[in-house]
Design an enzyme around this catalytic site. Structure first.
Site, PDB file in Angstrom:
ATOM      1  N   ASN A   9       0.848  -1.190   0.000  1.00  0.00           N
ATOM      2  CA  ASN A   9       0.000   0.000   0.000  1.00  0.00           C
ATOM      3  C   ASN A   9       0.883   1.240   0.000  1.00  0.00           C
ATOM      4  OD1 ASN A   9      -1.961   1.951   0.366  1.00  0.00           O
ATOM      5  ND2 ASN A   9      -2.310   1.476   2.527  1.00  0.00           N
ATOM      6  N   LYS A  11      -0.048   4.269  -0.255  1.00  0.00           N
ATOM      7  CA  LYS A  11      -0.728   5.430   0.324  1.00  0.00           C
ATOM      8  C   LYS A  11      -0.558   6.626  -0.627  1.00  0.00           C
ATOM      9  CE  LYS A  11      -0.169   3.447   4.874  1.00  0.00           C
ATOM     10  NZ  LYS A  11       0.057   3.661   6.321  1.00  0.00           N
ATOM     11  N   HIS A  94      -9.480   0.734   5.838  1.00  0.00           N
ATOM     12  CA  HIS A  94      -8.140   1.040   6.355  1.00  0.00           C
ATOM     13  C   HIS A  94      -8.267   2.051   7.485  1.00  0.00           C
ATOM     14  CE1 HIS A  94      -4.008   2.499   6.601  1.00  0.00           C
ATOM     15  NE2 HIS A  94      -3.641   1.390   5.976  1.00  0.00           N
ATOM     16  N   GLU A  96      -6.704   4.593   8.310  1.00  0.00           N
ATOM     17  CA  GLU A  96      -6.604   6.000   7.926  1.00  0.00           C
ATOM     18  C   GLU A  96      -7.897   6.493   7.290  1.00  0.00           C
ATOM     19  OE1 GLU A  96      -1.828   5.438   7.272  1.00  0.00           O
ATOM     20  OE2 GLU A  96      -3.127   5.653   5.525  1.00  0.00           O
ATOM     21  N   GLU A 166      -4.573  -4.976  11.044  1.00  0.00           N
ATOM     22  CA  GLU A 166      -3.584  -3.905  11.152  1.00  0.00           C
ATOM     23  C   GLU A 166      -3.759  -3.205  12.495  1.00  0.00           C
ATOM     24  OE1 GLU A 166      -4.234  -0.858   8.215  1.00  0.00           O
ATOM     25  OE2 GLU A 166      -6.255  -0.548   8.950  1.00  0.00           O
ATOM     26  N   GLY A 172       3.060   2.634  10.725  1.00  0.00           N
ATOM     27  CA  GLY A 172       3.916   3.796  10.506  1.00  0.00           C
ATOM     28  C   GLY A 172       4.639   4.281  11.743  1.00  0.00           C
ATOM     29  N   SER A 211       3.445  -2.628  10.174  1.00  0.00           N
ATOM     30  CA  SER A 211       4.899  -2.428  10.066  1.00  0.00           C
ATOM     31  C   SER A 211       5.653  -3.729   9.817  1.00  0.00           C
ATOM     32  CB  SER A 211       5.447  -1.729  11.322  1.00  0.00           C
ATOM     33  OG  SER A 211       4.956  -0.413  11.411  1.00  0.00           O
TER      34      SER A 211
END
Length: 249
Positions: A9, A11, A94, A96, A166, A172, A211
């Site tokens: 991904n 992003k 996701h 985010e 996740e 991140g 990660s």
């Protein structure tokens, strides 16, 4: 047998040059034929990626989609549009998208249904925050996110899903769930899926998305219920992403 899936991904990162770099590297890469590697670039790069990856084993995915088939939705992209570029997988839920764009379980479900209707494969992202983990609510949070979608799908639709766990606290941040922590949640997800259909539960792929790096990929992928990875930062580096793909054993 579940075919391992490594999905990168990007992003809101990348460039035409990076697309070409991946295409050239994977054209020469020696990867197992019993795994899938997929890149999910920003949508402006899908056409270039379709061309660059044409002679490689790399597949294409997308990062989000609008649930409507068409209409006055400026800036949005439909599932049928994505399919024209050879996209096979699309992320839904996701963290985010949930946090930055307020996509709740209802919005995630609508996107998953639109993706399935077009013949593409939704990758349902689920995970807990650090506070939820510290409060002992990891399993409740994750399984509720799974059920919010799976309860509303029919048996056939469930067969075509992928789930990516996740942990939000590991995205991140450089922090990673230990292989044992990740396996524990993956096992809970698979046990939850048994309530829908035992065969489906044994076949559906579960990815780890917190990660994963070249340094820890092999150990994570060795866990019995981890069938691949949803890779963030490491997917922007050709050598790192390739090394993760080669960690699939």
């Amino acid at each position: 047998m579940r075919v391992p899936l490594i999905a990168g991904n990007w992003k809101m990162n990348g460039s035409l040059a990076l697309v070409e770099q991946f295409g050239q590297a994977f054209a020469k890469a020696d990867l197992s034929s019993s795994m899938e590697a997929v890149i999910l670039p920003p949508s402006p790069y899908l056409a270039a990626a379709q061309t660059a990856f044409g002679k490689t084993s790399l597949g294409l995915g997308a990062q989000t989609v609008n649930p409507e088939p068409s209409g006055a939705y400026t800036g949005e992209v439909s599932a049928s549009m994505l399919s024209e570029f050879g996209v096979r997988y699309v992320l839904v839920g996701h963290s985010e998208r949930r946090s930055l764009y307020q996509e709740d379980d209802k919005a995630v479900l609508a996107r998953a249904q639109a993706i399935l209707k077009t013949g593409l494969i939704p990758v349902l992202c689920v995970g807990e925050t650090l506070d939820e983990r510290d409060e002992g609510r990891t399993e409740t949070t994750v399984l509720n996110q799974v059920k919010a979608v799976f309860d509303m799908l029919d048996a056939q639709q469930r067969q075509h899903m992928v789930i990516a766990y996740e942990p939000v606290w590991a995205i991140g941040t450089g922090r990673t769930a230990t292989p044992e922590q990740a396996q524990e949640v993956h096992a809970a997800i698979r046990a939850c899926l048994v309530d829908y259909d035992k065969q489906m539960a044994s076949r559906l792929r579960l990815l780890y998305g917190g990660s994963m790096k070249r340094e820890n990929a092999a150990e994570l992928l060795a866990q019995p219920d981890i069938d691949g990875g949803l890779i963030g930062g490491a997917s922007l580096k050709v050598d790192d992403f390739l090394a993760i793909c080669q960690s699939v054993g």
